[in-house]
Design an enzyme around this catalytic site. Structure first.
Site, PDB file in Angstrom:
ATOM      1  N   ALA A 348       0.579  -0.938  -0.110  1.00 27.26           N
ATOM      2  CA  ALA A 348       0.089   0.246   0.057  1.00 27.26           C
ATOM      3  C   ALA A 348       0.838   1.406   0.112  1.00 27.26           C
ATOM      4  O   ALA A 348       0.127   2.643   0.367  1.00 27.26           O
ATOM      5  CB  ALA A 348      -1.362   0.246   1.262  1.00 27.26           C
ATOM      6  N   THR A 352       2.943  -0.306  -7.599  1.00 25.31           N
ATOM      7  CA  THR A 352       2.705  -0.833  -8.390  1.00 25.31           C
ATOM      8  C   THR A 352       2.016   0.544  -9.382  1.00 25.31           C
ATOM      9  O   THR A 352       2.733  -0.110 -10.536  1.00 25.31           O
ATOM     10  CB  THR A 352       1.456  -2.259  -8.073  1.00 25.31           C
ATOM     11  OG1 THR A 352       2.064  -3.149  -7.374  1.00 25.31           O
ATOM     12  CG2 THR A 352       1.133  -2.636  -9.617  1.00 25.31           C
ATOM     13  N   PHE A 353       1.658   1.041  -8.352  1.00 26.86           N
ATOM     14  CA  PHE A 353       1.301   2.538  -9.384  1.00 26.86           C
ATOM     15  C   PHE A 353       2.175   3.113 -10.189  1.00 26.86           C
ATOM     16  O   PHE A 353       2.455   3.208 -11.524  1.00 26.86           O
ATOM     17  CB  PHE A 353       0.727   2.732  -8.688  1.00 26.86           C
ATOM     18  CG  PHE A 353      -0.168   4.620  -9.430  1.00 26.86           C
ATOM     19  CD1 PHE A 353      -1.239   4.338 -10.496  1.00 26.86           C
ATOM     20  CD2 PHE A 353       0.583   5.604  -9.243  1.00 26.86           C
ATOM     21  CE1 PHE A 353      -1.327   5.746 -10.882  1.00 26.86           C
ATOM     22  CE2 PHE A 353       0.424   6.746  -9.685  1.00 26.86           C
ATOM     23  CZ  PHE A 353      -0.826   6.658 -10.195  1.00 26.86           C
ATOM     24  N   ILE A 466      -4.860   1.643   0.845  1.00 26.21           N
ATOM     25  CA  ILE A 466      -5.390   0.080   1.086  1.00 26.21           C
ATOM     26  C   ILE A 466      -6.489  -0.095   1.153  1.00 26.21           C
ATOM     27  O   ILE A 466      -6.763  -1.541   0.652  1.00 26.21           O
ATOM     28  CB  ILE A 466      -5.450   0.134   3.152  1.00 26.21           C
ATOM     29  CG1 ILE A 466      -3.654  -0.076   3.714  1.00 26.21           C
ATOM     30  CG2 ILE A 466      -5.932  -0.744   3.993  1.00 26.21           C
ATOM     31  CD1 ILE A 466      -3.353   0.089   5.159  1.00 26.21           C
ATOM     32  N   ARG A 553      -7.161  19.253 -30.869  1.00 24.31           N
ATOM     33  CA  ARG A 553      -6.969  20.010 -31.814  1.00 24.31           C
ATOM     34  C   ARG A 553      -7.247  21.665 -32.542  1.00 24.31           C
ATOM     35  O   ARG A 553      -8.024  21.492 -31.563  1.00 24.31           O
ATOM     36  CB  ARG A 553      -6.981  19.614 -32.988  1.00 24.31           C
ATOM     37  CG  ARG A 553      -6.088  17.399 -33.222  1.00 24.31           C
ATOM     38  CD  ARG A 553      -7.380  17.439 -34.200  1.00 24.31           C
ATOM     39  NE  ARG A 553      -6.703  17.453 -35.632  1.00 24.31           N
ATOM     40  CZ  ARG A 553      -6.571  17.411 -36.802  1.00 24.31           C
ATOM     41  NH1 ARG A 553      -7.556  16.199 -36.759  1.00 24.31           N
ATOM     42  NH2 ARG A 553      -6.324  18.130 -38.420  1.00 24.31           N
ATOM     43  N   HIS A 554      -6.340  22.011 -32.614  1.00 23.63           N
ATOM     44  CA  HIS A 554      -7.343  23.159 -33.291  1.00 23.63           C
ATOM     45  C   HIS A 554      -8.476  23.129 -33.345  1.00 23.63           C
ATOM     46  O   HIS A 554      -8.947  21.967 -34.232  1.00 23.63           O
ATOM     47  CB  HIS A 554      -6.303  24.651 -34.031  1.00 23.63           C
ATOM     48  CG  HIS A 554      -5.808  23.379 -34.784  1.00 23.63           C
ATOM     49  ND1 HIS A 554      -6.087  23.118 -36.090  1.00 23.63           N
ATOM     50  CD2 HIS A 554      -4.405  22.673 -35.159  1.00 23.63           C
ATOM     51  CE1 HIS A 554      -5.847  22.686 -37.068  1.00 23.63           C
ATOM     52  NE2 HIS A 554      -4.904  22.271 -36.317  1.00 23.63           N
ATOM     53  N   GLY A 566       0.232  20.147 -42.793  1.00 25.07           N
ATOM     54  CA  GLY A 566       0.872  21.146 -42.228  1.00 25.07           C
ATOM     55  C   GLY A 566       0.434  23.229 -42.431  1.00 25.07           C
ATOM     56  O   GLY A 566      -0.622  23.740 -42.153  1.00 25.07           O
ATOM     57  N   ARG A 605      -2.908  29.015 -35.664  1.00 23.28           N
ATOM     58  CA  ARG A 605      -4.216  28.239 -35.482  1.00 23.28           C
ATOM     59  C   ARG A 605      -5.006  28.079 -33.966  1.00 23.28           C
ATOM     60  O   ARG A 605      -5.878  28.028 -33.363  1.00 23.28           O
ATOM     61  CB  ARG A 605      -4.396  26.729 -36.686  1.00 23.28           C
ATOM     62  CG  ARG A 605      -3.349  26.190 -37.000  1.00 23.28           C
ATOM     63  CD  ARG A 605      -2.962  24.778 -37.688  1.00 23.28           C
ATOM     64  NE  ARG A 605      -2.544  24.129 -38.342  1.00 23.28           N
ATOM     65  CZ  ARG A 605      -1.239  23.819 -38.597  1.00 23.28           C
ATOM     66  NH1 ARG A 605      -0.685  24.844 -39.016  1.00 23.28           N
ATOM     67  NH2 ARG A 605      -1.144  23.183 -39.084  1.00 23.28           N
ATOM     68  N   ALA A 699      -0.594  15.367 -35.371  1.00 19.76           N
ATOM     69  CA  ALA A 699       0.839  14.351 -35.416  1.00 19.76           C
ATOM     70  C   ALA A 699       0.655  14.196 -33.762  1.00 19.76           C
ATOM     71  O   ALA A 699       1.410  12.896 -33.023  1.00 19.76           O
ATOM     72  CB  ALA A 699       1.822  14.355 -36.029  1.00 19.76           C
TER      73      ALA A 699
END
Length: 745
Positions: A348, A352-353, A466, A553-554, A566, A605, A699
Site C-alpha cells: 500500500a 505497483t502504480f 489500503i 486539436r485546434h 502543415g 491556428r 501528430a
C-alpha cells in the site's frame, strides 16, 4: 543552370543547351534580376510585363512588380508551366504615382525559350522625360527544380513574407475577461450538462484506472506447460482456455547451481530435477503468455555476434535516446545493456502504480520495457485466497513459496531480456536483505540492478491505498465482507513491517513521501548513465494528485479546408466557432478549479483557438508545433501523390504496411523525432498539480495520447484524433481514465 546571359559562352549551340534542360527533371524556375548602383529618381519601381505565362498582356498597368532583393537589386521569380516555356517580355519603370507615365526599356523584346535567352545579355536602357538615361544590368537565370525545392521555397515565402496574425504575441499571456462578440451567442453556446457532448472512447482508450494495475503486468510464462499459441486465445474479452501448470517443489528451488532439464519448456533451467504437481489454472491477466526458450539455455552459449545483440537491444527511438543507447552499447559492460528496476517497499505504498507509470514512460520513449508483478505469479501458482498468515515471516512454507515465485518471475524477466528486452521492472515488496541478495546473485553478469524504494509516512494516503487495494485486488475478490478483508490486509501489512529492512546496498533510488506532490525527498546512490538519469528525473516530477488534462486539436484551419498538410494559416469559420465553444466548455468544466493553464503551439491556428478562453494563463510551446512536413508542408495529398509518388506511399500509408513511425519527411521530422521533443511536455504534465488544456495538432496529440493510453509506438501514426473533439485524461491514484466530448461535427 542559366547565367546572366543565357547564351553559351563555351561555344556550345543553343539547341544542345535546350535539349540538356529539357532532359532534366522538374519544372522550369526563372529568376529575372535588375541591378542599378545609382539611386533611382522620381521613385521609379522596376516591373516586368509581356506575354503568357508572366502577365498575358502588354498593358503596362498590368505589369508585375519586382521585389527589392538588396539596396541596388530587384528580382522577380516564377515557375513556368511545361506548356509555356517561351517567355516574351520587357522591363519597365513605373512611378509610385499611378497617373505618371511609365518608361519601357529601349530595344526589342527579350525572348527566353526553354530557359535559354535568345540573344547576348544587354543592359536595360530607360530614357526619361528629362533626357536622363538609366541603365540596369540584367541577370536572367533558369533552372530545373524538383517539387521538393518548390515546396521548400513556397514554405519559406509563407514564413518570411506573410506574417501570421499572432506574431509578436508574448509566449505567456492571460485574458482577464471574455472578449466581446458572439462567443456567448446561441451558435457558440453549450448545453448546461456537458455530459450531453460525451461520445464513446475507442476500445483502446486510456482507462487503466478501471483495471487492477497488477493484472496489466507481464503474464507468468514460466508456469505454463504445453502451451500452444494456436490453441490459446482471448477474444472479445472472453475467458481464456485452460492451461496446464507445472508447480515445482518449493523446498528444492535454488539449492543447487546444477543445470537440469525443465519439463515446462524442454531446455536447461537452474531448477533441480524434481517431481512436479500438475493442475489446471485460468489466467486472470490480460494478453496471452508466450512459450519461449529459457534464458538458461543461453548461459553457456559462445560466439554470440555482438552486432546482433546490440541491434536487438537498441530502442525504437531518435535523438538523445538513440545516441545514449549507442554509447552504452559501445562503452558499457555487457550486463549494463539490460536494466532491472527492483521495487522495494511495504504494501500500500504505491509500488505497483509507480512501476506502471515508469513502464509507460520508458515504453513511450522507445525502450523495450516490461512490468513483472510477483503477486500475479503468487496468485497464479498458490491461489488468490491466501490469508495474512501466508505472509508471516515465521511461516517457513509461506516464505519459501514467496521466494520461489519471486525467483520464477525474475528468471522470466532475464529470459525476456536475453531475447532483446531492455528494461525489466520487478514489482514486489522485496522488503528484507536476504530476498534482495538472492535477486542480485541471480542478476550477476546478466543485467544491471537498481533498487527503487517507495516510502510513505502519510497515514491518510496509506489508509486510502489500503481501501483501494481491498476494492480492486484479486486477493479479496471473493471476500464479500469489506471490513473482514480490510482487517486481514492490515494484519498482512503488520507482518511485513516486523521484518522490513530499508535498502542500503547497491545502486538505489529512494522516494520518500513523494506521492502527494507536495515536497518529499528523493535519494540516489551509485546512479550513473543516461537511462538511470532519465528515470530519476521522471520520478522527481511524478505524483498522484488527481487532476484532468484536456487534449484537443485546434479549430478547423483554412489549410484543413483546402486539404493541405502543415502550414500556418488562420482558422476557418467553423474553426472560429469551435474556439468559442471550447472557451465555453473550459469555463464550465474548470469552474471549480482554483488554477489551470492553457498550452498551445507557436502556430497561429492553436493560438487563435485559445484566444477566447479567459481567466487562465496561456503558454506557447515550440515543442507542441505540428510535425515538420519538410518539403511537403503546404501540399495536398494529391500533389504529393503526383509529384512524389514514393513519398506518398509513406505519407498516406493507406494500407498501414509502411513504417510510418520512423518515416521522416524530406527535410522534416518523423514521429520518433516528435516524441523526443515532446518529452519535456510529458515531464511537465506529470509535474503539474492543476488542470492543463493542451491545444495542439494531430501528430503531436497522437504522441501525447499514446503516452497516457500506453499504446504501442507503431500505432501512434494511426491513432484517430478528430477535429472539434476534447479528450479528457483524468490522472489520479487509481491510474488514468479517459472521457471524450464532441462539441461540433
Amino acid at each position: 543552370m542559366g547565367t546572366g546571359a543565357s547564351i553559351d559562352r563555351e561555344g556550345v549551340s543553343e539547341e544542345v543547351n535546350k535539349d540538356r534542360i529539357d532532359e532534366a527533371c522538374g519544372q522550369l524556375y526563372v529568376s529575372l534580376k535588375m541591378e542599378n548602383n545609382r539611386k533611382l529618381t522620381a521613385n521609379l519601381l522596376p516591373h516586368v510585363y509581356g506575354s503568357l505565362p508572366l502577365v498575358g498582356s502588354w498593358d503596362p498597368l498590368k505589369a508585375l512588380p519586382m521585389e527589392r532583393d538588396s539596396v541596388s537589386m530587384w528580382e522577380l521569380s516564377c515557375v513556368v508551366p511545361p506548356n509555356h516555356e517561351t517567355l516574351d517580355f520587357k522591363f519597365l519603370l513605373k512611378p509610385k504615382d499611378n497617373n505618371a507615365p511609365c518608361y519601357v526599356e529601349e530595344g526589342p523584346n527579350r525572348l527566353l525559350i526553354g530557359g535559354a535567352l535568345q540573344e547576348d545579355a544587354r543592359l536595360a536602357l530607360f530614357r526619361l522625360d528629362n533626357g536622363e538615361d538609366l541603365e540596369y544590368q540584367v541577370f536572367v537565370k533558369a533552372d530545373r527544380v524538383s517539387p521538393f525545392d518548390l515546396a521548400a521555397s513556397w514554405r519559406a515565402y509563407q514564413d518570411n513574407f506573410r506574417p501570421s496574425s499572432v506574431r509578436w504575441m508574448p509566449d505567456v499571456s492571460i485574458n482577464s475577461a471574455p472578449q466581446t462578440g458572439g462567443e456567448n451567442g446561441s451558435s457558440a453556446g453549450l448545453e448546461l450538462d456537458l455530459e450531453h457532448y460525451v461520445v464513446p472512447a475507442p476500445s483502446t482508450s486510456a482507462n487503466s484506472a478501471l483495471v487492477y494495475a497488477a493484472n496489466m503486468t507481464e503474464n507468468p510464462r514460466s508456469l505454463i506447460s504445453g502451451f500452444d499459441s494456436s490453441s490459446f486465445s482471448v477474444k472479445d474479452g472472453g475467458v481464456p482456455a485452460m492451461m496446464e501448470v507445472i508447480v515445482p517443489d518449493p523446498a528444492k528451488v535454488f539449492q543447487s547451481s546444477g543445470m537440469v532439464e525443465s519439463k515446462s519448456v524442454g531446455t536447461c533451467s537452474p531448477l533441480q530435477k524434481q517431481e512436479s504437481q500438475r493442475g489446471l489454472f485460468v489466467d486472470r491477466g490480460v494478453g496471452s503468455p508466450r512459450l519461449v526458450k529459457s534464458s538458461s539455455s543461453n548461459i553457456f552459449t559462445t560466439g554470440l555476434s555482438l552486432d546482433n545483440v546490440t541491434k536487438s537491444s537498441m530502442p525504437a527511438a531518435a535523438g538523445a535516446v538513440a545516441a545514449a543507447a549507442v554509447a552504452d552499447q559501445m562503452l558499457g559492460p555487457k550486463e549494463d545493456r539490460h536494466l532491472a528496476i527492483i521495487l522495494v517497499g511495504l504494501p500500500a505504498r504505491g509500488k505497483t502504480f509507480t512501476a506502471a507509470k515508469l513502464t509507460r514512460y520508458l515504453r513511450w520513449l522507445g525502450h523495450s520495457t516490461k512490468h513483472f508483478n510477483v503477486g500475479k505469479y503468487r496468485r497464479l501458482k498458490h491461489g488468490a485466497n491466501q490469508s495474512a498468515d501466508f505472509f508471516r515471516a515465521d511461516n517457513p512454507e509461506g516464505v519459501e513459496a514467496r521466494n520461489e515465485v519471486a525467483a520464477l518471475a525474475f528468471e522470466d524477466m532475464i529470459s525476456w531480456m536475453q531475447e532483446g528486452g531492455q528494461v525489466g521492472i520487478f514489482d514486489a515488496t522485496n522488503s528484507y536483505k536476504k530476498r534482495r541478495n538472492m535477486l542480485m546473485k541471480m542478476a550477476e553478469g546478466r543485467c544491471k540492478i537498481i533498487f527503487l524504494e517507495t516510502i510513505c509516512n502519510d497515514v491518510n494516503i496509506i489508509e486510502r491505498n489500503i481501501r483501494l487495494k481491498i476494492q480492486q485486488s484479486p486477493d479479496y475478490a471473493e471476500e464479500p465482507d469489506f471490513e473482514a478483508g480490510l482487517q486481514d490486509f492490515k494484519i498482512r501489512l503488520a507482518n511485513y513491517e516486523k521484518v522490513y529492512e530499508p535498502v542500503e546496498e547497491g545502486s538505489y533510488i529512494k522516494m520518500i513521501d513523494m506521492v502527494s506532490g507536495h515536497g518529499g525527498q528523493i535519494q540516489v546512490n551509485n546512479i550513473s548513465g543516461y537511462l538511470p538519469g532519465r528515470i530519476v528525473f521522471f520520478l522527481v516530477n511524478t505524483h498522484l494528485t488527481p487532476r484532468p488534462i484536456l487534449l484537443t486539436r485546434h479549430g478547423e484551419s483554412q489549410d484543413n479546408v483546402r486539404g493541405r498538410i502543415g502550414g500556418d494559416t488562420a482558422l476557418s469559420e467553423a474553426g472560429e466557432l469551435y474556439s468559442k465553444k471550447l472557451a465555453n466548455f473550459v469555463k464550465k468544466r474548470l469552474k471549480s478549479e482554483r488554477a489551470a493553464s492553457i498550452w498551445t503551439s507557436t502556430l497561429q491556428r492553436t493560438i487563435l483557438t485559445a484566444r477566447p478562453i479567459a481567466g487562465f494563463p496561456k503558454i506557447q510551446w515550440r515543442a507542441l508545433d505540428e510535425i515538420n512536413a519538410g518539403v511537403c508542408d503546404g501540399m495536398t495529398y494529391e500533389e504529393i501523390k503526383k509529384n512524389m509518388p514514393e513519398e506518398y506511399e509513406y505519407v498516406a500509408d493507406v494500407s498501414r504496411k509502411k513504417d510510418k513511425l520512423r518515416y521522416r519527411y524530406p527535410r522534416g521530422e518523423s514521429y520518433l523525432d516528435v516524441i523526443q521533443r515532446l518529452e519535456p511536455v510529458i515531464i511537465e504534465l506529470e509535474r503539474q498539480r492543476a488542470p492543463v488544456v493542451v491545444i495542439s495538432h494531430q501528430a503531436v496529440l497522437r504522441a501525447l495520447y499514446a503516452y497516457f493510453a500506453d499504446r504501442p509506438l507503431h500505432e501512434i501514426p494511426h491513432i484517430e484524433v478528430p477535429l472539434h473533439t476534447i479528450i479528457e485524461i483524468q490522472m489520479g491514484v487509481t491510474g488514468v481514465q479517459e472521457k471524450r466530448y464532441k462539441l461540433m461535427d
